[in-house]
Design a protein around this motif. Structure first.
Motif, PDB file in Angstrom:
ATOM      1  N   LEU A  38      32.651  29.894  15.885  1.00 25.83           N
ATOM      2  CA  LEU A  38      31.845  29.367  14.783  1.00 25.83           C
ATOM      3  C   LEU A  38      32.230  30.049  13.481  1.00 25.83           C
ATOM      4  O   LEU A  38      32.799  31.133  13.482  1.00 25.83           O
ATOM      5  N   ALA A  39      31.868  29.436  12.386  1.00 28.60           N
ATOM      6  CA  ALA A  39      31.994  30.086  11.084  1.00 28.60           C
ATOM      7  C   ALA A  39      30.757  30.942  10.862  1.00 28.60           C
ATOM      8  O   ALA A  39      29.661  30.587  11.304  1.00 28.60           O
ATOM      9  N   ALA A  40      30.917  32.058  10.183  1.00 30.52           N
ATOM     10  CA  ALA A  40      29.788  32.962   9.935  1.00 30.52           C
ATOM     11  C   ALA A  40      28.663  32.260   9.173  1.00 30.52           C
ATOM     12  O   ALA A  40      27.485  32.535   9.414  1.00 30.52           O
ATOM     13  N   HIS A  41      29.025  31.322   8.295  1.00 34.06           N
ATOM     14  CA  HIS A  41      27.975  30.637   7.526  1.00 34.06           C
ATOM     15  C   HIS A  41      27.052  29.825   8.431  1.00 34.06           C
ATOM     16  O   HIS A  41      25.886  29.598   8.087  1.00 34.06           O
ATOM     17  N   VAL A  42      27.539  29.394   9.588  1.00 35.95           N
ATOM     18  CA  VAL A  42      26.683  28.668  10.537  1.00 35.95           C
ATOM     19  C   VAL A  42      25.585  29.603  11.045  1.00 35.95           C
ATOM     20  O   VAL A  42      24.412  29.235  11.095  1.00 35.95           O
ATOM     21  N   LEU A  43      25.966  30.827  11.398  1.00 36.05           N
ATOM     22  CA  LEU A  43      24.966  31.793  11.867  1.00 36.05           C
ATOM     23  C   LEU A  43      23.975  32.139  10.762  1.00 36.05           C
ATOM     24  O   LEU A  43      22.776  32.273  11.024  1.00 36.05           O
ATOM     25  N   ARG A  44      24.463  32.269   9.532  1.00 32.48           N
ATOM     26  CA  ARG A  44      23.546  32.545   8.417  1.00 32.48           C
ATOM     27  C   ARG A  44      22.579  31.377   8.221  1.00 32.48           C
ATOM     28  O   ARG A  44      21.390  31.571   7.959  1.00 32.48           O
ATOM     29  N   HIS A  45      23.071  30.143   8.374  1.00 30.37           N
ATOM     30  CA  HIS A  45      22.193  28.967   8.245  1.00 30.37           C
ATOM     31  C   HIS A  45      21.150  28.970   9.357  1.00 30.37           C
ATOM     32  O   HIS A  45      19.960  28.728   9.103  1.00 30.37           O
ATOM     33  N   TRP A  46      21.585  29.233  10.575  1.00 28.47           N
ATOM     34  CA  TRP A  46      20.626  29.278  11.686  1.00 28.47           C
ATOM     35  C   TRP A  46      19.572  30.351  11.443  1.00 28.47           C
ATOM     36  O   TRP A  46      18.410  30.179  11.775  1.00 28.47           O
TER      37      TRP A  46
END
Length: 142
Positions: A21-29
């Protein structure tokens, strides 16, 4: 590069890489409440084994067609099975999608198998006619 997940303490980049995954996906979650990473010195996010499981569950839910809002509701409970009504509703949605996908597949398969043009094929003409609304319709304004 050495990963620090052996001690249950990963950076956002390590966790993202682990799942592709891209790190921004985890930040969004995190911003929608699906993840709540620990914070260490300097406010850096740190993820442990529970976060690994949480990301795996989120991905499984997404593969099942659940939206982030539904996943938040499911995963906010100690036991996602406590939200059986939400799961039953989602099964109904999936069944409608399956029915629509099957009908689409049959339509396309017929188009591939039929030697006639749409204008000549009675099946195609019936399908086209069934999609034309009868009478006049009132257009809603937004």
């Amino acid at each position: 590069m050495k990963s620090s997940d052996s001690d249950g303490d990963m950076t956002i980049g390590e966790l993202a890489d682990r799942f592709g995954l891209a790190a921004h996906v985890l930040r969004h979650w995190e911003s929608v409440g699906l993840l709540a990473p620990a914070r260490h010195t300097g406010g850096h996010r740190r993820y442990g084994s529970a976060d690994l499981e949480r990301v795996a569950m989120i991905l499984m839910g997404k593969e099942a067609g659940l939206g982030l809002r539904e996943l938040c509701e499911l995963l906010s409970s100690a036991d996602p099975m406590d939200r059986s009504e939400l799961l039953r509703d989602h099964i109904a949605v999936l069944e409608r999608r399956i029915t629509q996908a099957q009908a689409a597949k049959e339509l396309i398969q017929h188009a591939l198998d039929c030697p006639l043009s749409f204008g000549e094929c009675s099946h195609a003409r019936e399908r086209i006619a069934s999609r034309i609304p009868s009478g006049s319709r009132t257009v809603a304004t937004v």
